[in-house]
Design a protein around this motif. Structure first.
Motif, PDB file in Angstrom:
ATOM      1  N   LEU A 229       0.652  -1.441   0.188  1.00 47.85           N
ATOM      2  CA  LEU A 229      -0.445   0.107   0.159  1.00 47.85           C
ATOM      3  C   LEU A 229       1.155   1.536   0.250  1.00 47.85           C
ATOM      4  CD1 LEU A 229      -3.179  -0.871   2.497  1.00 47.85           C
ATOM      5  CD2 LEU A 229      -3.155  -0.222  -0.027  1.00 47.85           C
ATOM      6  N   PRO A 230       0.305   2.489  -0.797  1.00 49.97           N
ATOM      7  CA  PRO A 230       1.078   3.561  -0.237  1.00 49.97           C
ATOM      8  C   PRO A 230       1.180   3.683   1.388  1.00 49.97           C
ATOM      9  CG  PRO A 230      -0.322   3.972  -1.285  1.00 49.97           C
ATOM     10  CD  PRO A 230      -1.214   2.921  -1.051  1.00 49.97           C
ATOM     11  N   GLU A 231       2.615   4.373   1.407  1.00 51.43           N
ATOM     12  CA  GLU A 231       3.435   4.522   1.784  1.00 51.43           C
ATOM     13  C   GLU A 231       2.657   5.729   3.022  1.00 51.43           C
ATOM     14  OE1 GLU A 231       7.755   6.727   4.797  1.00 51.43           O
ATOM     15  OE2 GLU A 231       7.214   6.777   1.856  1.00 51.43           O
ATOM     16  N   GLY A 232       2.042   5.065   4.628  1.00 50.19           N
ATOM     17  CA  GLY A 232       1.570   5.703   5.322  1.00 50.19           C
ATOM     18  C   GLY A 232      -0.432   5.726   4.955  1.00 50.19           C
ATOM     19  N   THR A 233      -0.335   5.012   4.706  1.00 49.21           N
ATOM     20  CA  THR A 233      -2.241   4.234   4.834  1.00 49.21           C
ATOM     21  C   THR A 233      -1.999   3.206   5.287  1.00 49.21           C
ATOM     22  OG1 THR A 233      -2.196   4.110   2.144  1.00 49.21           O
ATOM     23  CG2 THR A 233      -3.100   2.830   3.156  1.00 49.21           C
ATOM     24  N   VAL A 234      -1.425   2.718   6.225  1.00 48.49           N
ATOM     25  CA  VAL A 234      -1.697   2.080   7.436  1.00 48.49           C
ATOM     26  C   VAL A 234      -1.324   2.764   8.683  1.00 48.49           C
ATOM     27  CG1 VAL A 234      -1.566  -0.602   8.391  1.00 48.49           C
ATOM     28  CG2 VAL A 234      -1.870   0.137   5.887  1.00 48.49           C
ATOM     29  N   ARG A 235      -2.511   2.958   9.653  1.00 43.03           N
ATOM     30  CA  ARG A 235      -1.839   2.914  10.987  1.00 43.03           C
ATOM     31  C   ARG A 235      -2.108   2.483  12.125  1.00 43.03           C
ATOM     32  NH1 ARG A 235       0.597   5.191   8.094  1.00 43.03           N
ATOM     33  NH2 ARG A 235       1.295   8.145   7.752  1.00 43.03           N
ATOM     34  N   THR A 236      -1.910   1.569  12.669  1.00 45.18           N
ATOM     35  CA  THR A 236      -1.406   0.862  14.115  1.00 45.18           C
ATOM     36  C   THR A 236      -1.704   1.783  15.424  1.00 45.18           C
ATOM     37  OG1 THR A 236       1.388   0.658  14.311  1.00 45.18           O
ATOM     38  CG2 THR A 236      -0.449  -0.876  12.905  1.00 45.18           C
TER      39      THR A 236
END
Length: 447
Positions: A229-236
């Motif tokens: 996924l594009p960088e910064g899309t996922v936040r845990t």
């Protein structure tokens, strides 16, 4: 643990076209479809790592799956997502061994089945003939399913699987000794309570292509999806506490604004955010991981077989030398044996299961398992959504314009079901947005 996502902080003012709640298989797949359609997506995951039930722990050189997921190469969504193009699947070869006290039968994909070699002979000619007849009946059932179009399977009357098999004239001995334990391995349902349509489709996929493990552990699947996924899309580490059609309120990161919200958590968590959402019953699963002294011999063929207890002589439903199927799951020279407990026994304590399983594992693997080291055990009470008849394999994914839901509880309780529900939900979002090139979601009945 594998599957850890970047931990860039979420800003309170951050906005996106779509916020996906849940970084499991369905949420990450939906994010791929949405970003592929040109939308700006933010995936928020409450736990420190992505993956959900497809988690893997690294321990002293071993890779230990938390769940008992087995993948089927016949599932279309495994090849339809470009991000999974690098996924290596390690097959059980020649397939599964249904092992009883008197007889073992090898069953493999590609429509083949043959009796096992090197097994203890049955006591008495009648037992030998009975076992041969049961094996022939299983061969016949799998061969017919492998060659039956899915449209014809979908048109069959839907009953609980056990009743459907009896109505087709399959003897109860064949059902209990062969089909029931095989369906347990495929769908986590040791009681044949699932819809006959779902079971037919699962057996069809097995007969056509067999089963496999993802190389590197189950977490390699969501790890590949998150990494592409594009960088910064996922936040845990971001926990959603309430939703509306244009915002997500979080426990510690304020309100995140958006144009639509897609909830991709498990059913129970989704029902907290969407009161009134149907929550199914679940099949529990407990996984035991043992370090063996050495690779146990397999009298019925290669070590890469899935060994299924056809007589349920203990708590373990099926077991495997996981490091033989996928060498990356243990350091060279070490042996990892992974065993899966289904049904009511899955609720027992790990200590109790370990004690009860060792004599059974000794019988299944042909060695003394008494000195094996229990590395870890994982209990998941909500492992597989139950799919009793009648089962709607295409539950609605659009709640209203701007609010959507996906997951294996909206489809079938498999990785294929989770991935396909994500495709359907992303397609609904794109249609409501008027975005061209929405992901195609033609009706595909695959368990």
């Amino acid at each position: 643990m594998l599957g850890t996502a970047p931990t860039t902080p979420v800003h309170r003012s951050q906005t996106a076209d779509v916020i996906v709640i849940g970084g499991g298989l369905a949420g990450l797949a939906a994010a791929h479809h949405l970003t592929g359609a040109g939308l700006d997506v933010l995936v928020v995951e409450a736990s420190p790592a992505v993956g959900g039930r497809m988690a893997t722990t690294r321990l002293d050189g071993y890779r230990l799956d938390h769940g008992g997921q087995l993948l089927c190469p016949d599932w279309p969504e495994l090849s339809n997502l470009p991000a999974l193009g690098a996924l290596a699947l390690r097959p059980f070869a020649p397939g599964a061994v249904l092992r009883g006290a008197e007889r073992s039968v090898r069953v493999s994909g590609h429509r083949t089945l043959r009796p096992g070699r090197g097994v203890a002979p049955a006591r008495g000619r009648s037992r030998t003939l009975t076992g041969a007849l049961d094996a022939a009946r299983l061969r016949h059932q799998l061969s017919r399913l492998a060659g039956t179009p899915v449209e014809r399977l979908a048109a069959r009357s839907e009953l609980p699987a056990g009743r459907a098999l009896a109505a087709r004239g399959v003897p109860s001995r064949t059902v209990d000794g062969m089909l029931r334990p095989l369906v347990g391995a495929l769908l986590g349902d040791p009681d044949l309570s699932s819809s006959s349509r779902v079971v037919d489709l699962a057996l069809r996929g097995f007969a056509r292509r067999g089963l496999c493990l993802p190389a590197g552990g189950s977490a390699s699947v969501p790890e590949l999806l998150a990494g592409a996924l594009p960088e910064g899309t996922v936040r845990t580490g971001v926990r959603a506490v309430s939703v509306s059609v244009n915002a997500v309120d979080t426990a510690a990161h304020g309100r995140l604004r958006c144009r639509a919200v897609l909830i991709a958590t498990g059913a129970a968590e989704a029902a907290v955010l969407l009161p009134g959402l149907r929550v199914p019953e679940y099949h529990p699963v407990t996984v035991l991981h043992h370090a063996a002294d050495a690779a146990p011999p397999n009298p019925d063929g290669p070590l890469t077989s899935l060994i299924i207890d056809s007589e349920r002589r203990g708590p373990v439903a099926h077991s495997m030398v996981a490091s033989a199927v996928d060498p990356s799951r243990a350091l060279p020279g070490r042996t990892l044996v992974t065993s899966v407990v289904l049904g009511r026994r899955a609720h027992d304590s790990l200590a109790c299961l370990d004690r009860a399983a060792r004599p059974q594992l000794s019988a299944l693997h042909g060695v003394d398992a008494g000195h094996w080291e229990l590395l870890e055990g994982f209990r998941e009470p909500h492992a597989v959504p139950a799919m009793p008849a009648p089962h709607d394999a295409r539950r609605p994914v659009r709640v209203l314009a701007g609010l959507y839901v996906c997951g294996d509880h909206r489809d079938t309780g498999t990785a294929q079901g989770a991935l396909y529900s994500a495709r359907r939900a992303a397609g609904a979002v794109c249609r409501d947005f008027g975005v061209s090139g929405a992901p195609a979601a033609a009706l595909r009945l695959v368990a």
